[in-house]
Design a protein around this motif. Sequence first.
Motif, short mmCIF file in Angstrom:
data_model
loop_
_atom_site.label_atom_id
_atom_site.label_comp_id
_atom_site.label_asym_id
_atom_site.label_seq_id
_atom_site.Cartn_x
_atom_site.Cartn_y
_atom_site.Cartn_z
N ARG A 73 0.83 -1.21 0.00
CA ARG A 73 0.00 0.00 0.00
C ARG A 73 0.85 1.25 0.00
N GLY A 74 0.48 2.19 -0.88
CA GLY A 74 1.16 3.49 -0.90
C GLY A 74 0.28 4.53 -0.24
N GLY A 75 -0.08 5.57 -1.02
CA GLY A 75 -0.90 6.65 -0.47
C GLY A 75 -2.38 6.36 -0.48
N GLY A 76 -2.79 5.21 -1.04
CA GLY A 76 -4.22 4.87 -1.07
C GLY A 76 -5.03 5.82 -1.97
N THR A 77 -4.38 6.36 -3.00
CA THR A 77 -5.10 7.27 -3.91
C THR A 77 -5.54 6.53 -5.19
N GLY A 78 -5.30 5.24 -5.25
CA GLY A 78 -5.64 4.46 -6.44
C GLY A 78 -7.14 4.49 -6.72
N LEU A 79 -7.50 4.26 -7.98
CA LEU A 79 -8.90 4.39 -8.40
C LEU A 79 -9.50 3.06 -8.86
N VAL A 80 -8.76 1.95 -8.60
CA VAL A 80 -9.27 0.64 -9.05
C VAL A 80 -9.18 -0.43 -7.95
N GLY A 81 -9.15 0.02 -6.71
CA GLY A 81 -9.15 -0.92 -5.57
C GLY A 81 -7.88 -1.76 -5.47
N GLY A 82 -6.78 -1.30 -6.05
CA GLY A 82 -5.55 -2.10 -6.12
C GLY A 82 -4.93 -2.46 -4.78
N CYS A 83 -5.03 -1.56 -3.79
CA CYS A 83 -4.35 -1.83 -2.51
C CYS A 83 -5.31 -2.37 -1.45
N ILE A 84 -6.57 -2.54 -1.81
CA ILE A 84 -7.56 -2.98 -0.81
C ILE A 84 -7.39 -4.47 -0.51
N PRO A 85 -7.32 -4.85 0.78
CA PRO A 85 -7.17 -6.27 1.09
C PRO A 85 -8.45 -7.03 0.76
N THR A 86 -8.33 -7.98 -0.14
CA THR A 86 -9.50 -8.74 -0.56
C THR A 86 -9.46 -10.18 -0.03
N LYS A 87 -8.45 -10.42 0.82
CA LYS A 87 -8.33 -11.72 1.50
C LYS A 87 -7.74 -11.43 2.87
N GLU A 88 -7.83 -12.36 3.80
CA GLU A 88 -7.16 -12.08 5.08
C GLU A 88 -5.65 -12.08 4.85
N GLY A 89 -4.94 -11.29 5.63
CA GLY A 89 -3.50 -11.21 5.42
C GLY A 89 -2.88 -9.96 6.03
N ILE A 90 -1.82 -9.48 5.37
CA ILE A 90 -1.04 -8.35 5.90
C ILE A 90 -1.19 -7.15 4.96
N ILE A 91 -1.52 -5.98 5.53
CA ILE A 91 -1.43 -4.74 4.74
C ILE A 91 -0.03 -4.20 4.99
N LEU A 92 0.73 -4.02 3.92
CA LEU A 92 2.11 -3.59 4.05
C LEU A 92 2.20 -2.13 3.62
N SER A 93 2.29 -1.23 4.61
CA SER A 93 2.37 0.19 4.28
C SER A 93 3.83 0.64 4.30
N LEU A 94 4.25 1.29 3.20
CA LEU A 94 5.65 1.69 3.06
C LEU A 94 5.88 3.12 3.57
N GLU A 95 4.89 3.71 4.24
CA GLU A 95 4.93 5.15 4.55
C GLU A 95 6.15 5.59 5.37
N ARG A 96 6.73 4.65 6.18
CA ARG A 96 7.88 5.06 7.00
C ARG A 96 9.18 5.07 6.19
N MET A 97 9.14 4.53 5.02
CA MET A 97 10.35 4.52 4.17
C MET A 97 10.30 5.76 3.29
N ALA A 109 17.06 11.48 -8.64
CA ALA A 109 16.74 11.43 -7.21
C ALA A 109 16.68 9.97 -6.80
N VAL A 110 17.26 9.66 -5.63
CA VAL A 110 17.12 8.30 -5.09
C VAL A 110 16.07 8.42 -3.99
N VAL A 111 14.97 7.72 -4.20
CA VAL A 111 13.78 7.99 -3.40
C VAL A 111 13.23 6.69 -2.81
N GLU A 112 12.96 6.67 -1.51
CA GLU A 112 12.34 5.47 -0.93
C GLU A 112 10.85 5.44 -1.31
#
Length: 459
Positions: A73-97, A109-112
């Motif tokens: 998961r990134g910023g959650g601005t996607g428009l096609v439900g790409g980051c939405i968990p559709t099964k049980e599991g782990i949401i992996l947010s990269l926001e701290r990087m 630019a070298v960007v996390e």
Amino acid sequence: MDEKIVRELEGIVGDEWVITDIEKMRSYLTDETAEPVKPIPVIDVVLVKPKSTEEVSAILKLANREKISVFPRGGGTGLVGGCIPTKEGIILSLERMDGIEIDRENLMAVVEAGVTLGKLMEEADKAGFFFPAHPGDEGAQIGGLIACNAGGARAVKTGVMRNYVKGIEVVLPTGEILNLGGKLIKSNTGYSLMHLIIGSEGTLGVITKAILKLYPKFKTSITMIIPFEERHNAFRVVPKIFQSGVIPLAIEYVEKDLMEKSAKRLGLTWPCKEGVAYLLIIVAETDEEAVYKQCETIAEICNELGALEPLIAESRREQEEILKIRSEIYMALKPETIDILDVAVPPANMSKLIDRIDEISKKNGVYIPIYGHAGDGNLHPHIMKVEGWTLEQYNTIRKEIYKAAVKLGGVITGEHGVGAIRREYLSLCLSDKEITLMKEIKKIFDPNNILNPGKVLPM
Ligand SMILES: Cc1cc2nc3c(=O)[nH]c(=O)nc-3n(C[C@H](O)[C@H](O)[C@H](O)COP(=O)(O)OP(=O)(O)OC[C@H]3O[C@@H](n4cnc5c(N)ncnc54)[C@H](O)[C@@H]3O)c2cc1C
């Protein structure tokens, strides 16, 4: 989620960065997809926020071993439900990087992955550079932008995300870390796995870092609003501009009622009173004189093709305001939107597509406002709510629009991607063999199908 797994995840990233309380992760269960078509998230999930590539790798090794699904998961601005968990599991947010380094000598630019588009633009600006790409929401993160190969308004001159990415660090679903590409202008060493990961929508690997091309700051930019009484004339202008040798930074097609609605939402006023359809053209160059010369050429072409008096915005504030109003159209329409489509056709076929969509609209009695990236042949028809309609009826409209685009040499999505909500339509524009090859590639990268399952590929 099994307590033992939660403890193991805490051991990797620290207790603080593993969230199991559903109330604390509500905003991570959704994105900006229109509500009627948004997938319903599975709530038996744990939210994990790693700080380093090594932590991402350890999480994926664990998930692969235990066959647990992972939803990057990134910023959650996607428009096609790409980051939405559709099964049980782990949401992996990269926001701290969110580290960022500017390499002045190589103009890169070298960007996390967790750096937002807004932050990248700001840091590039501080260092005297420019990052031109501008998909509408600056809260999108670099990982998400690359995973979706995002486009946006300012792609005409400098391209979509793929054109900026020179290198990526990616963690495979099996946990190995790959460094693909580099600070290179040329590389021709075997199949480009980097370009396979770009646009793979979180299904082949987790992007943790990227090397992105920067541009020297344009000295001057001018935004022209060119009004037309007849929208076909607006589309006729576009190839003429390119034929004249002028390549603007952006050429957007918008309509009066949409811009007024969007401006109102922002507490602003749409400055153009004349015409019903507009081209918004941004001309930007490192040479001031070239900008004025190009604007003159554009104005002449527009005049010959029946445009009304153009409105010229020169100050940074005015230009930013116009782009802001354009970017807000989606949010202004969203409450009544069933689905925002993203079809792309050869640019010369845009007029035909828009006529065909009008026919579909009239025949079915559904309002379908249209705007989009006129310089790229990429349009955003919105299917709007009709009282009493079922999802099945909307699906028929969507399919008719897709078929019209494909018949004109187009595709069902030019920039938003397939995500969760478009995968059943892939076969309208891809052959069986192409889909089979994609499924085989997925198996090689992700033998246990743990990474973003249920996205992109048809069942
Ligand atoms: C108002 C508005 C305007 C927009 N305008 C445009 C536009 O003009 N052009 C355009 O292209 N898009 C546009 N978008 C869509 C959206 O901003 C882009 O798709 C963007 O790329 C999503 O980035 P994100 O970080 O929000 O990703 P998310 O929504 O969080 O995720 C999107 C996908 O990327 C995957 N992903 C996220 N991070 C990673 C990672 N680190 N590694 C691997 N996979 C990852 C997810 O699993 C998911 O499949 C717009 C959205 C809004 C709300």
